[in-house]
Design a protein around this motif. Structure first.
Motif, PDB file in Angstrom:
ATOM      1  N   PRO A   1       0.651  -1.236   0.068  1.00 26.53           N
ATOM      2  CA  PRO A   1       0.128  -0.125  -0.103  1.00 26.53           C
ATOM      3  C   PRO A   1       1.085   1.087   0.153  1.00 26.53           C
ATOM      4  CG  PRO A   1      -0.765  -1.687   1.669  1.00 26.53           C
ATOM      5  CD  PRO A   1       0.348  -2.036   1.169  1.00 26.53           C
TER       6      PRO A   1
ATOM      7  N   GLY B   1       1.894   1.833  -3.413  1.00 26.88           N
ATOM      8  CA  GLY B   1       0.750   2.116  -4.133  1.00 26.88           C
ATOM      9  C   GLY B   1       0.246   3.474  -3.984  1.00 26.88           C
ATOM     10  N   HIS B   2       0.355   4.070  -2.972  1.00 30.62           N
ATOM     11  CA  HIS B   2       0.139   5.331  -2.657  1.00 30.62           C
ATOM     12  C   HIS B   2       0.732   6.273  -3.495  1.00 30.62           C
ATOM     13  CE1 HIS B   2       0.105   9.395  -0.197  1.00 30.62           C
ATOM     14  NE2 HIS B   2      -0.992   8.777   0.125  1.00 30.62           N
TER      15      HIS B   2
ATOM     16  N   GLU C   1      -0.308   5.632  -7.158  1.00 23.64           N
ATOM     17  CA  GLU C   1      -1.448   6.609  -7.689  1.00 23.64           C
ATOM     18  C   GLU C   1      -1.475   8.006  -7.888  1.00 23.64           C
ATOM     19  OE1 GLU C   1      -4.917   5.991  -5.034  1.00 23.64           O
ATOM     20  OE2 GLU C   1      -4.758   3.906  -4.727  1.00 23.64           O
TER      21      GLU C   1
ATOM     22  N   MET D   1      -3.630  -5.028   7.164  1.00 22.76           N
ATOM     23  CA  MET D   1      -2.800  -4.008   7.990  1.00 22.76           C
ATOM     24  C   MET D   1      -2.892  -3.707   9.451  1.00 22.76           C
ATOM     25  SD  MET D   1      -4.021  -0.830   8.395  1.00 22.76           S
ATOM     26  CE  MET D   1      -5.794  -0.153   8.111  1.00 22.76           C
TER      27      MET D   1
ATOM     28  N   THR E   1       1.933  -5.162   9.080  1.00 27.43           N
ATOM     29  CA  THR E   1       0.864  -6.293   8.657  1.00 27.43           C
ATOM     30  C   THR E   1       0.610  -7.185   9.829  1.00 27.43           C
ATOM     31  OG1 THR E   1       2.592  -7.865   7.500  1.00 27.43           O
ATOM     32  CG2 THR E   1       1.401  -5.994   6.424  1.00 27.43           C
TER      33      THR E   1
ATOM     34  N   SER F   1      -3.500 -11.565  -1.099  1.00 24.44           N
ATOM     35  CA  SER F   1      -3.385 -10.065  -0.632  1.00 24.44           C
ATOM     36  C   SER F   1      -4.331  -9.279  -1.394  1.00 24.44           C
ATOM     37  CB  SER F   1      -1.903  -9.701  -0.873  1.00 24.44           C
ATOM     38  OG  SER F   1      -2.099  -8.366  -0.332  1.00 24.44           O
TER      39      SER F   1
ATOM     40  N   THR G   1      -4.768  -5.737  -3.173  1.00 25.35           N
ATOM     41  CA  THR G   1      -4.244  -4.489  -3.528  1.00 25.35           C
ATOM     42  C   THR G   1      -5.056  -3.382  -3.374  1.00 25.35           C
ATOM     43  OG1 THR G   1      -2.834  -5.531  -5.074  1.00 25.35           O
ATOM     44  CG2 THR G   1      -2.984  -3.227  -5.278  1.00 25.35           C
ATOM     45  N   PRO G   2      -4.798  -2.322  -2.475  1.00 27.68           N
ATOM     46  CA  PRO G   2      -5.858  -1.295  -2.188  1.00 27.68           C
ATOM     47  C   PRO G   2      -5.643  -0.285  -3.425  1.00 27.68           C
ATOM     48  CG  PRO G   2      -3.695  -0.796  -1.143  1.00 27.68           C
ATOM     49  CD  PRO G   2      -3.515  -2.124  -1.687  1.00 27.68           C
ATOM     50  N   GLN G   3      -6.668   0.309  -3.706  1.00 24.27           N
ATOM     51  CA  GLN G   3      -6.892   1.412  -4.694  1.00 24.27           C
ATOM     52  C   GLN G   3      -7.610   2.841  -4.061  1.00 24.27           C
ATOM     53  OE1 GLN G   3      -9.164   1.185  -8.333  1.00 24.27           O
ATOM     54  NE2 GLN G   3     -10.993   0.644  -7.280  1.00 24.27           N
TER      55      GLN G   3
ATOM     56  N   GLN H   1      -6.397   5.391  -2.738  1.00 25.55           N
ATOM     57  CA  GLN H   1      -6.018   5.788  -1.396  1.00 25.55           C
ATOM     58  C   GLN H   1      -6.090   7.361  -1.400  1.00 25.55           C
ATOM     59  OE1 GLN H   1      -2.793   3.448   0.650  1.00 25.55           O
ATOM     60  NE2 GLN H   1      -2.241   2.747  -1.471  1.00 25.55           N
TER      61      GLN H   1
ATOM     62  N   ILE I   1      -7.222  -7.012  -6.956  1.00 22.57           N
ATOM     63  CA  ILE I   1      -7.754  -5.634  -6.744  1.00 22.57           C
ATOM     64  C   ILE I   1      -9.022  -5.589  -7.299  1.00 22.57           C
ATOM     65  CG2 ILE I   1      -6.675  -5.156  -8.958  1.00 22.57           C
ATOM     66  CD1 ILE I   1      -6.101  -2.272  -8.045  1.00 22.57           C
TER      67      ILE I   1
END
Length: 796
Positions: A473, A476-477, A480, A587, A596, A681, A683-685, A687, A719
């Motif tokens: 994440p 990923g932050h 994005e 998390m 985690t 897992s 995957t965050p989106q 954010q 995701i």
């Protein structure tokens, strides 16, 4: 050597009549601007550090307290209850300072102390509020009155306009669960995976551990939790990641893909120019602490400590353990292209290079036709092989001369960029396009850097990230932010180039020089062959599930994550014929330095639901009831993991305390030796919510993935993209005769559809009925409005 002449800032000549000195005005100007920028940056960092240091108060509040204190003295009131007079008597040099001055200084000192006391009071009040986690266990959309009051208090004590690190001092410590709770939950988790004899044996080991060793180990662990900011994270980083001696490629590093449907430009150098410039903008805000902290429900802050090492960070190999080296602001990056390494400066005249300037630099590298030096072509394979040979080679062959200079340039760079030769990306016309794309990203070039940015000739991008310093994440932050900035803020010309004027006077990128001996080339070749064997053994499949997404699942009042995890259990059982120990990453960033925790998704409730799905005699009503029960169980376990009541991190730390104390625990050994045959897992989106994907549905990411944890198991990353798409990234090994990533993808597809068709059938009918009633009501109101309007018109 044109770049060498451009780099000359001054020249001097010694003559009989003196020294002839010639200075370059351009270089002097750049030096001046660089100095101004550096001091400006220090000033901003100092200011933001003060703001974060006194948060949730502000420096101006100190002035308010001082003024209030001075005003009280003016009207002859003493709110300090005599403390100001006591401070006045202890001031040094009393004979040299007038009584009035000493009184003012005493009042300022008291006001400052009172102000600091109020700051700590606010912080500990906020920390106490954030230690409450009952809100997370409430049903979605049904917030109790107590939670509403709690949220209001958190907002009130959180202050306004927080910076990235403003909440760090207010975050609670990760609590140490009780041994009884952890052991009981562990036994519950392995119940559906063991036969009766195996379970009885495990229960005996667990009870013996609780009765004999647990109390001593738990005392040491609680002592660490009081002393350290987090009782898990440092040991987790060291023993799970840095002490591993096997290759980190596939086994540890993970990847993140580009936008799924959109490629902003097909010019490789232009795309990289915009993306690198966006990364530099992100880094500048990160170093100044100007990003907004991530907050659950828009209110509950998450820990930001992992973000500190995103740039200028390298994993340095060691004989017994690696270390993570993080440096401050670095002004260059390293670019790899066709076996050559180039150093590119990111600043000129005290500012970042513009996207058009970066495009020029990268195009120069793409146009360079020089050949790699002996041993340079496969040099990066050292970071992909076993860690001990790489550590020894680093000491023996890269500790002096040009090799040391070049390696230092790589390890001190802001990040690593690889310009690839083969196009990748999603192509609907090619069935395996995403599979090839995933493998290419997972097999990135220099694995020791915090992350490697990978660029393809068709304009597609991606990231390969080293795992020890942070979790997905965090990367990923940043990604994005970069993708949104690239597409919606920087943009491209009609020809696909970066916007802005082209500056051709920049110094050319510099080739790194190497002197690689034959013996070192042999070590490189060994690492390369091992890395190739590992890479060739990975079976990857990226599966796009577009039949439905979280939109339908949430309208059926079910957690999308629980729905997917139950589908994975059904797919796993159909694929392998047995249930297995399942890892889902959760998390713990609501706590200071949290990373985690594990959710053990294969529960007794999930097993009962899967068996009902496979039982032709079971009714849909029975399946729905079991589905509800399994989904509720999974959600509860996920919430327990997020709030510090997970199983595996506690057992992990107890095990290492036992190793330090020399205590032999058969129970802990057995637990830590278990294999996760299914590792999952999400995957965050969204954010940052920089792009409205309802308005721009094409601008969605494809997610990312990782290699399989077990030789005979699966790794699944997924995701939830928007409302109607879920992307699965599936990995396993060709060497295992029992696994097949494509087959598992088809099993996931069928499991999702089967659950939707059977267990969710009543919920879907109910949803359609409510939707139909709503539409009918809307139509009725619309017709009534028309009739009323027509009636009024007739009357008039």
């Amino acid at each position: 050597m044109a770049e060498a002449h451009q780099a000359v800032g001054f020249q001097f000549t010694v003559r009989p009549d003196g020294v002839d000195l010639k200075l370059s005005q351009e270089v002097i100007k750049n030096i001046y601007l660089s100095g101004v920028t550096a001091w400006k940056k220090r000033a901003i960092q100092f200011k933001n550090g003060v703001l974060a240091g006194v948060y949730p108060a502000s420096p101006s509040s100190w002035l308010i307290v001082v003024i209030a204190m001075m005003s009280s003295l003016y009207i002859r009131m003493d709110p300090s209850l005599g403390m100001i007079d006591a401070i006045k008597d202890y001031l040094p040099q009393r004979d040299c300072i007038s009584a009035q001055t000493r009184l003012v200084l005493s009042a300022i000192l008291f006001a400052t102390g009172l102000w600091l006391f109020l700051i700590y009071l606010l912080r500990y009040t906020l920390k106490a509020l954030l230690s409450y986690h009952g809100w997370i266990f409430e049903s979605h959309g049904r917030m109790s009155t107590s939670t509403k009051v709690w949220l209001s208090l958190v907002k009130m004590f959180s202050g306004r306009r927080p910076l990235l690190y403003s909440f760090q001092a207010s975050l609670p410590r990760l609590p140490v669960p009780s041994v009884d709770d952890t052991v009981n939950r562990y036994l519950e988790s392995v119940g559906p995976l063991l036969d009766r004899d195996q379970y009885d044996q495990m229960e005996i080991l667990a009870n013996d551990f609780k009765d004999s060793q647990a109390a001593q180990l738990q005392r040491y662990l609680k002592l660490k939790s009081w002393w350290a900011t987090n009782y898990v994270s440092d040991w987790w980083e060291e023993y799970i990641y840095l002490r591993g001696r096997s290759p980190i490629m596939v086994n540890s590093n993970f990847y993140i893909m580009d936008l799924l449907y959109v490629t902003p430009t097909h010019r490789q150098a232009a795309r990289v120019g915009n993306v690198v410039h966006a990364m530099l903008q992100y880094r500048r805000k990160l170093e100044r602490g100007e990003h907004e902290p991530l907050r659950a429900l828009g209110t509950v802050p998450m820990c930001s400590s992992q973000m500190e090492r995103m740039f200028n960070t390298t994993r340095i190999p060691g004989i017994e353990t690696d270390i993570v080296q993080h440096l401050t602001d670095r002004k260059h990056l390293i670019v790899y292209h066709r076996g050559r390494f180039f150093q590119v400066w990111l600043y000129t005249g005290g500012r970042h290079l513009l996207p058009s300037e970066l495009e020029t630099q990268f195009q120069r590298i793409l146009n360079d036709t020089t050949e790699p030096e002996p041993g340079e072509l496969k040099l990066a394979a050292l970071t992909a092989g076993n860690r001990v040979p790489w550590a020894r080679a680093r000491i023996k062959y890269f500790s002096q001369g040009v090799n040391r200079v070049s390696l230092d340039a790589i390890e001190s760079a802001a990040f690593f960029l690889a310009l690839d030769d083969e196009p990748q990306g999603y192509d609907p016309a090619q069935i395996n396009s995403l599979d090839s794309y995933a493998k290419s990203l997972l097999h990135g070039k220099w694995f020791d850097k915090s992350f490697t940015l990978i660029s393809y000739p068709n304009g597609k991008m991606g990231i390969n990230a080293e795992h020890s310093w942070a979790d997905a994440p965090i990367v990923g932050h940043m990604w994005e932010y970069v993708l949104a900035t690239d597409s919606f803020h920087l943009g491209y010309t009609e020809e696909g180039h970066c916007k802005g004027d082209v500056n051709k006077n920049l110094p050319h990128p510099t080739r790194l020089q190497w002197r690689i001996l034959k013996e070192c080339q042999a070590v490189i070749e060994t690492s390369y062959l091992l890395a190739k064997q590992i890479a060739d053994d990975v079976d990857f499949h990226a599966h796009l599930f577009s039949e439905f997404g979280k939109g339908l699942i949430k309208k059926c009042r079910t957690s999308p994550d629980a729905f997917i995890q139950l589908a994975l259990q059904l797919a796993q059982f159909r694929d392998q014929g047995v249930f297995c120990l399942t890892y889902e990453s959760s998390m713990t960033r609501m706590f200071r330095d949290g990373r985690t925790e594990t959710v053990r998704s294969c529960t007794s409730e999930a097993v009962a639901f899967v068996r009902a799905m496979e039982d032709t005699g079971a009714t849909n009503a029975q399946r729905l009831a079991l589905f509800r029960k399994a989904a509720d169980k999974h959600q509860n376990m996920y919430r327990l993991a997020m709030t510090g009541s997970g199983i595996d991190r506690h057992l992990f730390c107890l095990y290492f305390v036992s190793k330090y104390l020399g205590v032999d625990s058969p129970f802990l050994k057995k637990v830590l030796s278990e294999t996760w045959k299914l590792s999952t897992s999400q995957t965050p989106q969204q954010q940052l919510n920089l792009v409205d994907i309802n308005k721009f549905p094409q601008y969605v990411g494809a997610g990312g993935g990782f290699g399989p944890v077990a030789d005979d198991g699966y790794g699944v990353s997924y995701i939830i993209v928007g409302e109607n798409l879920i992307t699965f990234h599936i990995s396993c090994k060709f060497s295992s005769p029992d696994t097949d990533s494509n087959r598992f993808g088809q099993n996931i597809q069928k499991a999702m559809l089967d659950i939707q068709a059977s267990s969710s059938q009543k919920m879907i009918r109910r949803w359609w009925m409510l939707e139909s009633m709503h539409r009918l009501k809307m139509s009725h109101n619309f017709l009534s409005d028309i009739r009323n309007a027509e009636g009024r018109r007739f009357i008039s």
